[in-house]
Design a protein around this motif. Structure first.
Motif, PDB file in Angstrom:
ATOM      1  N   ALA A  57      20.181  57.246 -24.131  1.00  0.00           N
ATOM      2  CA  ALA A  57      20.244  57.992 -25.463  1.00  0.00           C
ATOM      3  C   ALA A  57      21.774  57.291 -25.795  1.00  0.00           C
ATOM      4  O   ALA A  57      21.443  57.345 -27.778  1.00  0.00           O
ATOM      5  N   GLU A  58      22.555  56.973 -25.363  1.00  0.00           N
ATOM      6  CA  GLU A  58      23.758  56.763 -26.235  1.00  0.00           C
ATOM      7  C   GLU A  58      23.912  54.827 -26.519  1.00  0.00           C
ATOM      8  O   GLU A  58      25.105  54.705 -27.047  1.00  0.00           O
ATOM      9  N   GLY A  59      22.886  54.499 -25.788  1.00  0.00           N
ATOM     10  CA  GLY A  59      22.995  52.686 -26.457  1.00  0.00           C
ATOM     11  C   GLY A  59      24.623  52.351 -24.947  1.00  0.00           C
ATOM     12  O   GLY A  59      25.205  51.152 -25.256  1.00  0.00           O
ATOM     13  N   LEU A  60      24.689  53.306 -23.981  1.00  0.00           N
ATOM     14  CA  LEU A  60      25.690  52.383 -23.071  1.00  0.00           C
ATOM     15  C   LEU A  60      25.725  51.089 -22.938  1.00  0.00           C
ATOM     16  O   LEU A  60      24.563  50.848 -21.959  1.00  0.00           O
ATOM     17  N   ARG A  61      26.587  50.068 -22.784  1.00  0.00           N
ATOM     18  CA  ARG A  61      26.104  48.829 -22.372  1.00  0.00           C
ATOM     19  C   ARG A  61      27.109  48.349 -20.727  1.00  0.00           C
ATOM     20  O   ARG A  61      26.514  46.857 -20.095  1.00  0.00           O
ATOM     21  N   GLY A  72      25.961  62.776   0.755  1.00  0.00           N
ATOM     22  CA  GLY A  72      24.776  62.718   0.042  1.00  0.00           C
ATOM     23  C   GLY A  72      25.409  63.283  -0.968  1.00  0.00           C
ATOM     24  O   GLY A  72      24.780  63.975  -1.964  1.00  0.00           O
ATOM     25  N   ARG A  73      26.731  63.143  -1.088  1.00  0.00           N
ATOM     26  CA  ARG A  73      27.341  63.681  -2.356  1.00  0.00           C
ATOM     27  C   ARG A  73      27.407  63.371  -3.536  1.00  0.00           C
ATOM     28  O   ARG A  73      28.505  63.707  -4.924  1.00  0.00           O
ATOM     29  N   THR A  74      27.960  61.499  -2.801  1.00  0.00           N
ATOM     30  CA  THR A  74      28.985  61.124  -3.945  1.00  0.00           C
ATOM     31  C   THR A  74      27.408  59.982  -4.433  1.00  0.00           C
ATOM     32  O   THR A  74      27.643  58.493  -3.340  1.00  0.00           O
ATOM     33  N   VAL A  75      28.212  58.564  -5.847  1.00  0.00           N
ATOM     34  CA  VAL A  75      27.560  58.602  -6.058  1.00  0.00           C
ATOM     35  C   VAL A  75      28.163  57.254  -7.103  1.00  0.00           C
ATOM     36  O   VAL A  75      29.481  57.815  -7.265  1.00  0.00           O
ATOM     37  N   ARG A  76      28.674  55.725  -6.333  1.00  0.00           N
ATOM     38  CA  ARG A  76      29.524  55.039  -6.402  1.00  0.00           C
ATOM     39  C   ARG A  76      28.595  54.396  -7.960  1.00  0.00           C
ATOM     40  O   ARG A  76      27.329  53.651  -7.828  1.00  0.00           O
ATOM     41  N   VAL A  77      29.142  54.560  -9.177  1.00  0.00           N
ATOM     42  CA  VAL A  77      28.536  53.599 -10.707  1.00  0.00           C
ATOM     43  C   VAL A  77      29.843  52.715 -10.686  1.00  0.00           C
ATOM     44  O   VAL A  77      30.711  52.462 -10.900  1.00  0.00           O
ATOM     45  N   TYR A  78      29.226  50.973 -10.582  1.00  0.00           N
ATOM     46  CA  TYR A  78      30.060  50.031 -11.139  1.00  0.00           C
ATOM     47  C   TYR A  78      29.361  49.564 -12.981  1.00  0.00           C
ATOM     48  O   TYR A  78      28.780  49.944 -13.713  1.00  0.00           O
ATOM     49  N   TRP A  79      30.702  49.745 -13.255  1.00  0.00           N
ATOM     50  CA  TRP A  79      30.902  49.582 -14.847  1.00  0.00           C
ATOM     51  C   TRP A  79      31.828  48.352 -15.329  1.00  0.00           C
ATOM     52  O   TRP A  79      32.854  48.250 -14.982  1.00  0.00           O
ATOM     53  N   ALA A  80      31.230  48.045 -16.098  1.00  0.00           N
ATOM     54  CA  ALA A  80      31.720  46.108 -16.999  1.00  0.00           C
ATOM     55  C   ALA A  80      32.823  46.762 -18.040  1.00  0.00           C
ATOM     56  O   ALA A  80      31.425  47.491 -18.883  1.00  0.00           O
ATOM     57  N   GLY A  81      33.537  45.932 -17.894  1.00  0.00           N
ATOM     58  CA  GLY A  81      34.329  46.739 -19.487  1.00  0.00           C
ATOM     59  C   GLY A  81      35.293  48.481 -19.035  1.00  0.00           C
ATOM     60  O   GLY A  81      34.690  48.434 -18.397  1.00  0.00           O
ATOM     61  N   ASP A  82      36.038  48.124 -20.270  1.00  0.00           N
ATOM     62  CA  ASP A  82      36.757  50.759 -20.011  1.00  0.00           C
ATOM     63  C   ASP A  82      34.782  51.079 -20.286  1.00  0.00           C
ATOM     64  O   ASP A  82      33.735  51.008 -20.665  1.00  0.00           O
TER      65      ASP A  82
END
Length: 412
Positions: A57-61, A72-82
């Protein structure tokens, strides 16, 4: 809520099958040892579904991938850039007990997939027998598969080209419920005439989807046959039923849309003979260590599978997708005739279904000695040389939606 559709049972089929299309979600049936209760990943699955909706929806890249921790309670999200302020706000407003850990990586998902495709292209030009390429488990490098025939020099060349990890795997091969009726569901067997008179190619339906113009269709794998008329199989003298006609499809995501009939946001649950199903309630991308299911028409439903690689691009360029596998001591995940079938997750807390991908292909080296259900599953007897696999490549539904300009249909 569950639903029952047919009185027909899946029975033995007299089919002359010279062709079998890609395999997709395979379901369990027959005398198999009881599997341990799956970990409850409901909170993690809900978080990722919301996050994928937000990023779209936000077009986040910057999104590169995700992983489920065993708590069962933690998700790691890998993100490039700020990290955008929207992501920080999202993380701060999560319900109590659910944690989002953001890990910085050098490349986002689009960049990872582009690097994987470039590596495959260059390797093929240099004669290296390369297989699938994906991100490494830490999403900081590329993991490449090569056939056993690859020489030490070729493996060294792959590393120079950017492969961080290299493993051996055999060649990948594509993998085609059978008495379905309109409105058609996901996880049903469909067929079209094969190249030899009297032969048929079989695949499975995936998820109902809607185009931007409002046309409703059914997703399946493009390698099954674009621009073709599809029907239910002819069984025990019953007349086949038209399922629709496939469009030109999209080879890069190995996907196409079948239209011209009515289709529903349900998929079959249970074994190859099941006549019951459940609605799709959401769609999302896969996470490493996520528990998932497959539901191909010939194999039925298999849910004892784990995602172990994401951002996968196959040797023919198909992707991005994910690899999911069952253990060799369990039942195979999918087999020939399951191509195009649904890959999905089931929330332990409420049984809700999240669409994740469709079956595309599998490695020959992960072949099982028998298919799900054994001789009790007539597809294993009716289809010559039917083969099934523990490790299966699925194409992400999020990539398919973008490529075909469709939205997978859901029912709240």
């Amino acid at each position: 809520m569950g639903s029952r559709k047919h009185v027909f049972r899946r029975l033995a089929v007299a089919v002359s099958c010279g062709v079998l299309a890609a395999a997709g979600g395979v379901a369990g049936t027959g005398p198999v040892a009881a599997a341990p209760a799956p970990a409850d990943q409901s909170a993690q699955l809900e978080l990722m579904t919301r996050l994928h909706t937000l990023t779209a929806a936000e077009g986040l890249r910057g999104f590169a991938g995700s992983a489920f921790d065993p708590d069962g309670r933690t998700v790691r999200v890998y993100w490039a850039g700020d990290q955008p302020s929207t992501l920080r706000t999202f993380a701060s407003r999560l319900r109590s007990g659910v944690t989002l850990s953001v890990v910085s990586v050098p490349y986002n998902q689009e960049q990872i997939v582009a690097r994987a495709r470039a590596l495959i292209k260059t390797a093929k030009l240099r004669g290296i027998p390369i297989g699938a390429v994906s991100s490494t488990s830490d999403l900081r490098g590329l993991h490449a598969d090569v056939e056993p025939s690859a020489t030490a020099e070729q493996r060294a060349e792959l590393r120079r080209l950017g492969a961080t990890e290299i493993t051996e795997a055999g060649a990948m091969v594509p993998l085609a419920r059978y008495s379905d009726s309109a409105p058609f569901w996901g996880g049903a067997v469909i067929e079209r005439p094969g190249p030899v008179s009297g032969s048929f190619a079989h695949c499975s339906t995936g998820f109902a989807a809607r185009t931007s113009s409002g046309t409703v269709g059914m997703l399946t794998a493009e390698h099954c046959g674009a621009n073709r008329d599809w029907t239910t199989p002819t069984v025990l003298g019953l007349s086949s039923v038209p399922v629709g006609r496939s469009n030109a499809g999209h080879a890069t995501t190995d996907s196409m849309l079948i239209t011209n009939r009515s289709y529903s946001a349900f998929l079959y649950r249970g074994d190859w003979s099941s006549g019951t199903g459940r609605q799709i309630t959401s769609r999302s991308g896969p996470s490493i260590d996520q528990k998932v299911c497959a539901g191909g028409g010939m194999s039925g439903e298999v849910c004892n599978a784990t995602v172990h690689r994401i951002n996968v691009v196959g040797p023919n360029g198909a992707g991005p997708g994910y690899f999911a596998r069952t253990s060799s001591s369990s039942v195979p995940l999918a087999g020939q005739g399951d191509s195009g079938g649904p890959g999905f997750a089931v929330a332990v807390s409420n049984g809700n279904i999240t669409a994740l991908g469709i079956v595309s292909s599998a490695y020959l080296t992960d072949r099982a000695t028998s298919c799900t259900g054994g001789t009790s599953n007539p597809w294993n007897n009716s289809v010559p040389a039917r083969e099934c696999f523990y490790n299966v490549h699925f194409i992400n539904v999020t990539a398919i939606e973008a490529a075909l300009g469709v939205s997978v249909m859901t029912i709240s």
